[in-house]
Design a protein around this motif. Structure first.
Motif, PDB file in Angstrom:
ATOM      1  N   UNK A 130      17.092  19.028   2.127  1.00 58.39           N
ATOM      2  CA  UNK A 130      17.165  19.026   3.579  1.00 58.39           C
ATOM      3  C   UNK A 130      16.241  18.045   4.243  1.00 58.39           C
ATOM      4  N   UNK A 131      15.608  18.463   5.331  1.00 54.45           N
ATOM      5  CA  UNK A 131      14.872  17.564   6.223  1.00 54.45           C
ATOM      6  C   UNK A 131      13.707  16.889   5.518  1.00 54.45           C
ATOM      7  N   UNK A 132      12.892  17.657   4.789  1.00 52.27           N
ATOM      8  CA  UNK A 132      11.686  17.083   4.190  1.00 52.27           C
ATOM      9  C   UNK A 132      12.029  15.991   3.181  1.00 52.27           C
ATOM     10  N   UNK A 133      12.977  16.284   2.286  1.00 49.61           N
ATOM     11  CA  UNK A 133      13.346  15.299   1.272  1.00 49.61           C
ATOM     12  C   UNK A 133      13.982  14.065   1.902  1.00 49.61           C
ATOM     13  N   UNK A 134      14.732  14.264   2.976  1.00 52.04           N
ATOM     14  CA  UNK A 134      15.361  13.139   3.666  1.00 52.04           C
ATOM     15  C   UNK A 134      14.303  12.222   4.279  1.00 52.04           C
ATOM     16  N   UNK A 135      13.346  12.789   4.978  1.00 54.00           N
ATOM     17  CA  UNK A 135      12.331  11.946   5.622  1.00 54.00           C
ATOM     18  C   UNK A 135      11.456  11.268   4.575  1.00 54.00           C
ATOM     19  N   UNK A 136      11.214  11.935   3.439  1.00 52.87           N
ATOM     20  CA  UNK A 136      10.439  11.311   2.362  1.00 52.87           C
ATOM     21  C   UNK A 136      11.179  10.107   1.792  1.00 52.87           C
ATOM     22  N   UNK A 137      12.496  10.260   1.595  1.00 52.57           N
ATOM     23  CA  UNK A 137      13.297   9.171   1.034  1.00 52.57           C
ATOM     24  C   UNK A 137      13.315   7.978   1.988  1.00 52.57           C
ATOM     25  N   UNK A 138      13.512   8.254   3.276  1.00 47.90           N
ATOM     26  CA  UNK A 138      13.519   7.168   4.261  1.00 47.90           C
ATOM     27  C   UNK A 138      12.165   6.463   4.280  1.00 47.90           C
ATOM     28  N   UNK A 139      11.093   7.217   4.201  1.00 50.54           N
ATOM     29  CA  UNK A 139       9.754   6.619   4.187  1.00 50.54           C
ATOM     30  C   UNK A 139       9.557   5.766   2.943  1.00 50.54           C
ATOM     31  N   UNK A 140      10.007   6.262   1.805  1.00 52.00           N
ATOM     32  CA  UNK A 140       9.868   5.517   0.544  1.00 52.00           C
ATOM     33  C   UNK A 140      10.620   4.190   0.620  1.00 52.00           C
ATOM     34  N   UNK A 141      11.805   4.234   1.195  1.00 48.32           N
ATOM     35  CA  UNK A 141      12.676   3.052   1.225  1.00 48.32           C
ATOM     36  C   UNK A 141      12.264   2.063   2.316  1.00 48.32           C
ATOM     37  N   UNK A 142      11.823   2.552   3.458  1.00 45.79           N
ATOM     38  CA  UNK A 142      11.721   1.676   4.642  1.00 45.79           C
ATOM     39  C   UNK A 142      10.313   1.440   5.183  1.00 45.79           C
ATOM     40  N   UNK A 143       9.311   2.206   4.773  1.00 44.48           N
ATOM     41  CA  UNK A 143       7.988   2.035   5.381  1.00 44.48           C
ATOM     42  C   UNK A 143       7.220   0.909   4.675  1.00 44.48           C
ATOM     43  N   UNK A 144       6.557   0.032   5.443  1.00 41.26           N
ATOM     44  CA  UNK A 144       5.858  -1.116   4.831  1.00 41.26           C
ATOM     45  C   UNK A 144       4.734  -0.727   3.880  1.00 41.26           C
ATOM     46  N   UNK A 147       1.191   4.729   3.494  1.00 42.00           N
ATOM     47  CA  UNK A 147       1.520   6.152   3.431  1.00 42.00           C
ATOM     48  C   UNK A 147       1.795   6.513   1.977  1.00 42.00           C
ATOM     49  N   UNK A 148       1.815   7.810   1.711  1.00 40.52           N
ATOM     50  CA  UNK A 148       1.944   8.242   0.315  1.00 40.52           C
ATOM     51  C   UNK A 148       3.211   7.708  -0.344  1.00 40.52           C
ATOM     52  N   UNK A 149       4.353   7.866   0.337  1.00 43.20           N
ATOM     53  CA  UNK A 149       5.612   7.464  -0.290  1.00 43.20           C
ATOM     54  C   UNK A 149       5.768   5.949  -0.342  1.00 43.20           C
ATOM     55  N   UNK A 150       5.384   5.250   0.700  1.00 43.28           N
ATOM     56  CA  UNK A 150       5.514   3.786   0.659  1.00 43.28           C
ATOM     57  C   UNK A 150       4.563   3.179  -0.359  1.00 43.28           C
ATOM     58  N   UNK A 151       3.374   3.754  -0.511  1.00 47.89           N
ATOM     59  CA  UNK A 151       2.441   3.238  -1.511  1.00 47.89           C
ATOM     60  C   UNK A 151       2.935   3.526  -2.926  1.00 47.89           C
ATOM     61  N   UNK A 152       3.646   4.645  -3.087  1.00 47.57           N
ATOM     62  CA  UNK A 152       4.249   4.927  -4.391  1.00 47.57           C
ATOM     63  C   UNK A 152       5.342   3.900  -4.700  1.00 47.57           C
ATOM     64  N   UNK A 153       6.109   3.513  -3.699  1.00 49.86           N
ATOM     65  CA  UNK A 153       7.123   2.463  -3.909  1.00 49.86           C
ATOM     66  C   UNK A 153       6.453   1.181  -4.387  1.00 49.86           C
ATOM     67  N   UNK A 154       5.348   0.823  -3.761  1.00 53.89           N
ATOM     68  CA  UNK A 154       4.617  -0.384  -4.173  1.00 53.89           C
ATOM     69  C   UNK A 154       4.128  -0.247  -5.607  1.00 53.89           C
ATOM     70  N   UNK A 155       3.599   0.918  -5.940  1.00 48.75           N
ATOM     71  CA  UNK A 155       3.134   1.159  -7.309  1.00 48.75           C
ATOM     72  C   UNK A 155       4.279   1.008  -8.302  1.00 48.75           C
TER      73      UNK A 155
END
Length: 503
Positions: A130-144, A147-155
């Motif tokens: 639902x909402x939490x997983x959706x906002x986490x995915x958007x953050x992972x994909x789109x945030x520069x 933040x926790x999820x965007x920094x994980x994408x960089x890692x």
């Protein structure tokens, strides 16, 4: 017999959104594994993606690809597809009764999409999540970053965000077959709150809410009304799906199915207008037809796997329809319908792209080839960009299960002012007669016939194979003649035509 068409430069439907020529890839069968991804294939690149398939996808020039589902997404954890491949879990896919290795996830798919020159449309799981997983995915994909999820994408190896604009709020949530199926009100409330959450991240995202899975659903079109009343102010498009079948081998009925498609689009468009008026809104919501294709050839052979008789195989052959010449005519009629409804249908995705009900087929470790339906899609994607013309047509027709006086000649027209071209896409549905097409082209200035291509075969069941990849393929058309503003062209029985005129 003769069919007349009048096209005037001034009388148009709408600018055609290029995204009406999108496509779809689901973690289903051999669409991903052995489709776009096969690390041991002779043409595989450093990421394991098949180069021969990538070249064929580039030919189609699809503006976006929807991913990762489909029914698959309603029980999918996007986090399973990130990080080192050796650490990714294998999951059981409840939608298609197979196992998922997660060897391909968002990073691999995004790299592939970039390599073939297409954008991503990503689907969010609103079935089991639902909402939490959706906002986490958007953050992972789109945030520069930062933040926790965007920094994980960089890692995980991707420094820059992908800036994905198109997001599906679930898939076919009206369907009892869907993991996490909901009523229209339940889904509408969840979709609206999810939309609000991801819009808090970025107001410019384009969000797609689930409409009816097909026009025979018992909840259609009440589903659209209820869902839109809950979500209208937060979403941009409503998703529709339709697959075209001919199990009874009735060509007349089969080739008239786009009449039903036209009614489906019109009904949902009317529902959108009703909700807009009820809400006193100035906002326009349009249709995203993000699953459509011919699908029936493979149904029987898929039953054992889908019923679980073979356990949980990884990437088995599923939904591998082998398309014939008759399907060329059907796909041509569907694309014509989308062009004629360019004011309402702004996005669409042929389902799917490789191996699974797809225009491209592959052998494991071997060849890739174009199925018959590759060609009408290729012509529309290549020449069907510009402004849809409002055509006035008159000609003979026939009665069938899907309507009375269905015109034998199905036609759409596109004016590309920048290129100085007018293109007609024409299907003759008559099984017996050549029909003389008589078209008046007004207001376009002096034109000449630049291209006339035809697809025709004496055998409706003719197919393309790895050994005979060009059994059904475009050939030069004959007889297209322009005299002033009048274009005439003979259309042999059961034939598809592209006539391109240039100033």
């Amino acid at each position: 017999m003769k069919a007349s068409v009048t096209a005037h430069r001034t009388y148009t439907v709408s600018r055609i959104d290029d995204r009406v020529y999108g496509a779809f890839l689901e973690h289903l069968g051999r669409a991903v594994y052995e489709g776009i991804y096969e690390p041991t294939h002779p043409t595989a690149d450093a990421n394991g993606m098949r180069g021969d398939v990538a070249n064929l996808v580039r030919e189609l020039d699809v503006p976006f690809v929807r991913y990762p589902g489909g029914n698959f997404v309603s029980a999918y954890n996007w986090e399973d597809g990130i990080g080192p491949k050796e650490d990714r879990p294998t999951r059981l896919d409840l939608a298609w009764h197979t196992s998922e290795s997660n060897e391909v996830g968002i990073h691999e798919f995004a790299d592939w999409a970039e390599s073939v020159g297409t954008d991503m449309m990503l689907a969010l799981n609103l079935g089991t999540r639902g909402i939490q997983e959706a906002r986490d995915f958007v953050e992972y994909v789109n945030h520069p970053g930062g933040s926790a999820w965007s920094d994980l994408r960089k890692k995980n190896g991707r420094a820059d965000p992908w800036n994905v604009k198109l997001w599906c709020l679930g898939n076919e949530m009206d369907g009892p077959w869907q993991v996490g199926h909901k009523t229209a009100y339940e889904y509408g409330r969840l979709a609206n709150e999810t939309a609000k959450a991801v819009r808090a991240f970025d107001r410019n995202l384009e969000l797609i809410v689930c409409g009816s899975s097909h026009a025979n659903m018992p909840t259609y079109p009440e589903w659209e009304r209820t869902v839109l009343e809950e979500t209208y102010d937060e979403i941009d498009h409503v998703s529709l799906h339709m697959y075209f079948r001919n199990p009874e081998k009735n060509t007349a009925d089969y080739l008239a199915l786009n009449q039903k498609l036209d009614d489906y689009i019109g009904t949902v468009a009317s529902t959108i207008r009703y909700v807009k008026s009820k809400k006193r809104s100035k906002k326009d919501v349009t249709i995203c037809f993000d699953e459509w294709n011919v699908w029936y050839h493979s149904n029987q052979q898929d039953r054992e796997i889908l019923d679980g008789a073979n356990g949980w195989p990884h990437a088995p052959g599923l939904l591998e329809d082998i398309y014939n010449f008759e399907d060329v005519l059907q796909v041509g009629c569907v694309l014509n319908t989308f062009i004629r409804n360019a004011d309402t249908v702004k996005l669409a995705a042929i389902a799917q792209l490789v191996n699974v009900i797809a225009p491209i087929m592959t052998e494991k470790g071997g060849r890739a080839w174009r199925q018959t339906i590759f060609w009408p899609f290729w012509f529309a994607s290549r020449y069907g960009r510009g402004t849809a013309l409002h055509l006035v047509t008159d000609g003979p027709g026939y009665d069938c299960a899907h309507g009375d006086n269905v015109p034998f000649v199905d036609v759409s027209g596109v004016h590309d002012e920048a290129a100085g071209t007018v293109t007609l896409f024409v299907v003759n549905r008559s099984q017996t007669d050549t029909i003389e097409l008589d078209t008046r082209l007004a207001g376009f200035g002096k034109l000449r016939v630049e291209t006339h291509k035809m697809i025709r075969h004496d055998d409706l069941e003719a197919v393309n194979t790895a050994d005979r990849p060009d059994e059904v393929a475009p050939q030069d058309g004959t007889g297209a003649s322009l005299d002033g503003e009048h274009l005439t062209c003979p259309l042999p029985a059961l034939s598809y035509h592209v006539i391109r005129l240039r100033a």
